[in-house]
Design an enzyme around this catalytic site. Structure first.
Site, PDB file in Angstrom:
ATOM      1  N   ASN A  17      35.530  -1.112  62.149  1.00 22.26           N
ATOM      2  CA  ASN A  17      36.929  -1.533  62.029  1.00 22.26           C
ATOM      3  C   ASN A  17      37.736  -0.681  62.998  1.00 22.26           C
ATOM      4  OD1 ASN A  17      39.544  -2.090  61.303  1.00 22.26           O
ATOM      5  ND2 ASN A  17      39.403  -1.241  59.232  1.00 22.26           N
TER       6      ASN A  17
ATOM      7  N   HIS B 104      42.188  -4.329  52.894  1.00 20.57           N
ATOM      8  CA  HIS B 104      41.968  -2.933  53.284  1.00 20.57           C
ATOM      9  C   HIS B 104      43.061  -2.069  52.653  1.00 20.57           C
ATOM     10  CE1 HIS B 104      41.614   0.700  55.659  1.00 20.57           C
ATOM     11  NE2 HIS B 104      40.393   0.309  55.980  1.00 20.57           N
TER      12      HIS B 104
ATOM     13  N   GLU C  59      35.700   1.453  49.593  1.00 18.88           N
ATOM     14  CA  GLU C  59      36.263   2.487  50.446  1.00 18.88           C
ATOM     15  C   GLU C  59      37.210   3.371  49.624  1.00 18.88           C
ATOM     16  OE1 GLU C  59      36.131   1.184  54.885  1.00 18.88           O
ATOM     17  OE2 GLU C  59      38.044   0.592  54.045  1.00 18.88           O
TER      18      GLU C  59
ATOM     19  N   SER D 187      34.868   7.744  56.273  1.00 21.00           N
ATOM     20  CA  SER D 187      34.290   8.904  56.975  1.00 21.00           C
ATOM     21  C   SER D 187      32.781   8.795  57.191  1.00 21.00           C
ATOM     22  CB  SER D 187      34.652  10.201  56.253  1.00 21.00           C
ATOM     23  OG  SER D 187      36.059  10.402  56.294  1.00 21.00           O
TER      24      SER D 187
ATOM     25  N   GLY E 180      39.326   8.400  56.934  1.00 23.40           N
ATOM     26  CA  GLY E 180      39.940   9.185  58.008  1.00 23.40           C
ATOM     27  C   GLY E 180      40.104  10.658  57.695  1.00 23.40           C
TER      28      GLY E 180
ATOM     29  N   GLU F 292      44.777   0.221  53.748  1.00 27.49           N
ATOM     30  CA  GLU F 292      45.970   0.411  54.586  1.00 27.49           C
ATOM     31  C   GLU F 292      46.904  -0.797  54.473  1.00 27.49           C
ATOM     32  OE1 GLU F 292      43.799   1.384  58.148  1.00 27.49           O
ATOM     33  OE2 GLU F 292      43.157   3.252  57.197  1.00 27.49           O
TER      34      GLU F 292
ATOM     35  N   LYS G 282      40.768  -0.880  63.626  1.00 27.72           N
ATOM     36  CA  LYS G 282      42.159  -0.728  63.164  1.00 27.72           C
ATOM     37  C   LYS G 282      43.105  -1.021  64.343  1.00 27.72           C
ATOM     38  CE  LYS G 282      40.518   2.297  59.556  1.00 27.72           C
ATOM     39  NZ  LYS G 282      40.783   3.381  58.619  1.00 27.72           N
TER      40      LYS G 282
END
Ligand code: 13P
Length: 251
Positions: free
Chosen positions: A12, A97, A167, A212, A173, A99, A14
């Site tokens: 991904n 996701h 996730e 990660s 991250g 985010e 992003k």
């Protein structure tokens, strides 16, 4: 046991990647060598879907989108529909996701509508779930993940049209990952829920781990029962790192 489930390693990107980033995809293509025993996918920003598809044509590496609107077309300025992604060359789209959930207020019912849109357009939906650090600290991990699964997955989900990505938000991250035992426990509980709701299909749906993942921890994470691949963020931007993760399956 994951049986005959074919794993998927998806990158991904992003909101990263100008045209120059296609060189990394070319390096992934060149570095794969013999066809790997897993599906490999890159999900670039929407602007790069078509050029990436052309870069990867004939390589077997798949291209996916990162989000879609639930409607096929209309007055939704700035949005991209599942049909548009398919038309551009995507086979898959990530929905829900964390985010998107956190920064765009996407609730489970919106995620579900997006997954339904993906299926309508003939795309595979990668439906993301995962708890925040606070929810984890409160011992709510399974409760949160089960609620997200219950409300984000369409009733028509099958092993062919739907992939789950677990996730943990706090692992994205950050360089932090859950212990192997924690991943095993959550993935096993996701599998149980899938089997209960989707008899015959839930046993074969792919459940990816994301957060990660890097070459140094991929082999351990990907060997865990009911971990059928990875959704990779930062490490997917560099071909050598992404290839290092895919190589965990050859080891
Ligand atoms: P990182 O691999 O950068 O932690 O991101 C994970 C992710 O959000 C993939 O969708």
């Amino acid at each position: 046991m994951t049986g005959a489930i074919r794993p998927l390693v998806a990158g991904n990107w992003k909101m990263n990647g100008l045209t120059a980033q296609l060189a990394e995809a070319q390096s992934v293509r060149n570095g794969l060598g013999a066809p790997p025993p897993v599906d490999v996918m890159i999900c670039p920003p929407a602007t790069l879907i078509t050029p990436l598809m052309l870069t990867l044509k004939g390589s077997g590496v798949l291209v996916g989108g990162q989000d879609c609107h639930s409607e096929p077309c209309g007055a939704f300025t700035g949005d991209v529909s599942a049909e548009m992604l398919a038309d551009a060359g995507a086979t898959t789209v990530i929905v829900g996701h964390s985010e998107r959930r956190a920064m765009h207020g996407e609730l489970d019912r919106i995620v579900r509508a997006k997954a339904e849109a993906a299926h309508r357009a003939g795309l595979i939906a990668i439906v993301c779930v995962g708890e925040t650090a606070g929810e984890r600290a409160a011992g709510l991990t399974e409760e949160v993940v089960h609620r997200q699964l219950a409300h984000s997955l369409p009733d028509a989900a099958t092993a062919a049209n739907t992939v789950i990505a677990y996730e943990p938000v706090w692992a994205i991250g950050t360089g932090l990952t859950p212990t192997a035992a924690d991943v095993a426990r959550v993935h096993a509980s996701i599998r149980e829920r899938l089997q209960a709701r989707f008899p015959g299909e839930g046993a074969r749906m792919r459940i990816l781990y994301g957060g990660s993942v890097k070459p140094s921890n991929a082999a351990e994470l990907l060997a865990i029962d009911h971990v059928n691949g990875a959704l990779v963020g930062g490490a997917s931007l560099k071909a050598s790192d992404f290839l290092g993760i895919v190589a965990a399956y050859k080891a």
